[in-house]
Motif scaffolding. Sequence first.
Motif, PDB file in Angstrom:
ATOM      1  N   ILE A   7       0.838  -1.195   0.000  1.00 45.96           N
ATOM      2  CA  ILE A   7       0.000   0.000   0.000  1.00 45.96           C
ATOM      3  C   ILE A   7       0.877   1.250   0.000  1.00 45.96           C
ATOM      4  CG2 ILE A   7      -1.665   1.335   1.350  1.00 45.96           C
ATOM      5  CD1 ILE A   7      -2.953  -1.396   2.084  1.00 45.96           C
ATOM      6  N   THR A  10       2.161   1.809  -3.487  1.00 47.14           N
ATOM      7  CA  THR A  10       1.066   2.278  -4.318  1.00 47.14           C
ATOM      8  C   THR A  10       0.770   3.746  -4.053  1.00 47.14           C
ATOM      9  OG1 THR A  10       0.112   0.075  -4.288  1.00 47.14           O
ATOM     10  CG2 THR A  10      -1.328   1.858  -4.960  1.00 47.14           C
ATOM     11  N   ILE A  49      -6.863  -0.367  -7.468  1.00 46.22           N
ATOM     12  CA  ILE A  49      -6.457   0.847  -6.773  1.00 46.22           C
ATOM     13  C   ILE A  49      -6.955   2.035  -7.577  1.00 46.22           C
ATOM     14  CG2 ILE A  49      -4.511   2.201  -5.905  1.00 46.22           C
ATOM     15  CD1 ILE A  49      -2.977  -0.584  -6.068  1.00 46.22           C
ATOM     16  N   ALA A  57      -3.561   7.293  -3.876  1.00 45.39           N
ATOM     17  CA  ALA A  57      -4.578   6.247  -3.814  1.00 45.39           C
ATOM     18  C   ALA A  57      -5.749   6.722  -2.965  1.00 45.39           C
ATOM     19  CB  ALA A  57      -3.984   4.972  -3.230  1.00 45.39           C
ATOM     20  N   VAL A  60      -8.711   1.178  -2.252  1.00 45.62           N
ATOM     21  CA  VAL A  60      -8.087  -0.102  -2.583  1.00 45.62           C
ATOM     22  C   VAL A  60      -9.125  -1.191  -2.345  1.00 45.62           C
ATOM     23  CG1 VAL A  60      -6.236  -1.734  -2.026  1.00 45.62           C
ATOM     24  CG2 VAL A  60      -5.790   0.730  -1.933  1.00 45.62           C
TER      25      VAL A  60
END
Length: 81
Positions: A7, A10, A49, A57, A60
């Motif tokens: 995460i 991302t 995402i 982001a 998710v």
Amino acid sequence: QQMASLINLTARGDTSALRTMFRVQQEGQTLTLYPIKKQLSRLFTSMQIRIGNQGAAEQVVMLEPTGDKTLIDFNHIKVIY
């Protein structure tokens, strides 16, 4: 720990690191990640995402092999450059 690291990658937009672990497909502002490594494919079959206008982001969604899904929404996003 792996999920937190994923995460974080991302959120930072580090797609080069993501491509070593996933087949990445992009449609508009949504990235769909399909795990390449068996360890990750045991956790989920795909991860979507959604990237917001700030480049971070916003959501998710993880689809699990059992058919369950996990949804994470990020609110009050502050991007610091």
